[in-house]
Design an enzyme around this catalytic site. Structure first.
Site, PDB file in Angstrom:
ATOM      1  N   SER A 138      43.070 -17.588  -2.168  1.00 42.62           N
ATOM      2  CA  SER A 138      42.239 -17.002  -3.173  1.00 42.62           C
ATOM      3  C   SER A 138      42.929 -15.788  -3.408  1.00 42.62           C
ATOM      4  O   SER A 138      43.892 -15.721  -4.429  1.00 42.62           O
ATOM      5  CB  SER A 138      40.875 -16.700  -2.291  1.00 42.62           C
ATOM      6  OG  SER A 138      39.802 -16.740  -3.433  1.00 42.62           O
ATOM      7  N   LYS A 144      17.058  -5.377 -11.733  1.00 42.86           N
ATOM      8  CA  LYS A 144      17.570  -4.212 -11.111  1.00 42.86           C
ATOM      9  C   LYS A 144      17.632  -4.601  -9.503  1.00 42.86           C
ATOM     10  O   LYS A 144      18.575  -4.064  -8.774  1.00 42.86           O
ATOM     11  CB  LYS A 144      16.649  -2.865 -11.363  1.00 42.86           C
ATOM     12  CG  LYS A 144      17.241  -1.695 -10.677  1.00 42.86           C
ATOM     13  CD  LYS A 144      18.495  -1.533 -11.300  1.00 42.86           C
ATOM     14  CE  LYS A 144      19.171  -0.094 -10.605  1.00 42.86           C
ATOM     15  NZ  LYS A 144      20.454   0.099 -11.025  1.00 42.86           N
TER      16      LYS A 144
END
Length: 272
Positions: free
Chosen positions: A85, A137
């Site tokens: 990765s 949010k």
């Protein structure tokens, strides 16, 4: 003429080791070491990578620094037990890559994880009152499920990050994006398979990578020594990383710290 640094560095190979999960401290340490390589005018760099990857931004900054350094220094990356990765992404900043045949590599992709403790909190009678400026949010809040709209937002974020990863590999390795996508689906593969896919150049050991770096820099492989650049460790780090390997206790602390500090972040990370 007075050299700012002893001329001996011009006949040595700098060595930087990247181990463990990549996060902000890794970035700071590696960027500082890369600056030292440039300032001391080492002709070559052996970049030893033994990492499952880590945070996206930190991996990108290390990669960009390596790309800039390429203009002055020959860089050969060497894969250890694992380079997956984000470890793969960083290696794209080297001109050449050597992997052990049995190295675990690949895991090209992005992961983002959140924790949903809603049912547990209900059982113990705990709830939260949230006042927010917009509907998203508190996205990935641990006390409720994601909405369908939130899943779409996060998927778009992941897709953009994935696209950046794939494009970087395609550019660095001279491959088509479509070709990279055929194996950039999160799967892991061996170093031998990586060579067949074109993500590494040669199979070999760290010593083989050192010899190659010396040859690229026009140095005598028999005489060119490696100069490992690393920060002095504090007393507590010496205790947690005693001997030649990292203690199990030190490993556990590092992973707990990493998990807590990266919760809710997109990661280029292999999670076995």
């Amino acid at each position: 003429m007075v050299w700012p640094f002893p001329p001996k560095y011009r006949k040595q190979i700098a060595r930087i080791e990247i181990t463990g999960a990549i996060a902000s401290e890794t970035r700071k340490t590696v960027l500082k070491a890369l600056k030292e390589v440039e300032e001391k005018k080492f002709p070559a760099l052996l970049l030893r990578i033994d990492s499952p990857g880590g945070t996206v931004g930190d991996s990108q900054e290390i990669y960009e620094a390596l790309k800039r350094l390429q203009k002055k220094v020959k860089i050969v990356a060497s894969f250890g037990n694992i380079s997956a990765s984000g470890g793969v992404y960083i290696s794209m900043g080297a001109q050449h890559i050597v992997s052990n045949p049995g190295t675990i590599t690949g895991s090209i992709g992005v992961i983002l994880r959140g924790n949903n403790l809603e049912r547990l909190l209900d059982k113990v009678g705990v709830s939260f009152k949230v006042i927010k400026s917009g509907p998203y949010k508190d996205i990935l809040s641990f006390d409720r499920e994601l909405t369908q709209a939130e899943e779409g937002i996060l998927q778009d974020l992941i897709d953009i990050s994935y696209g950046q990863f794939v494009q970087t590999i395609a550019d660095a390795r001279g491959l088509d994006v479509a070709t990279v996508k055929t194996f950039a689906d999160g799967r892991i593969f061996s170093g031998e398979q990586a060579k067949e896919l074109g993500t590494v150049d040669r199979l070999g050991t760290e010593e083989d990578a050192r010899v190659w770096a010396a040859e690229l820099a026009g140095l005598d492989p028999e005489k060119a020594e490696c100069n490992t650049i690393e920060e002095p460790k504090s007393f507590i780090n010496r205790v947690l990383n005693r001997g030649q390997g990292r203690s199990a206790f030190g490993n556990t602390l590092n992973w707990v710290e990493f998990e807590l500090s990266t919760a809710g972040q997109p990661l280029w990370l292999f999670r076995p």
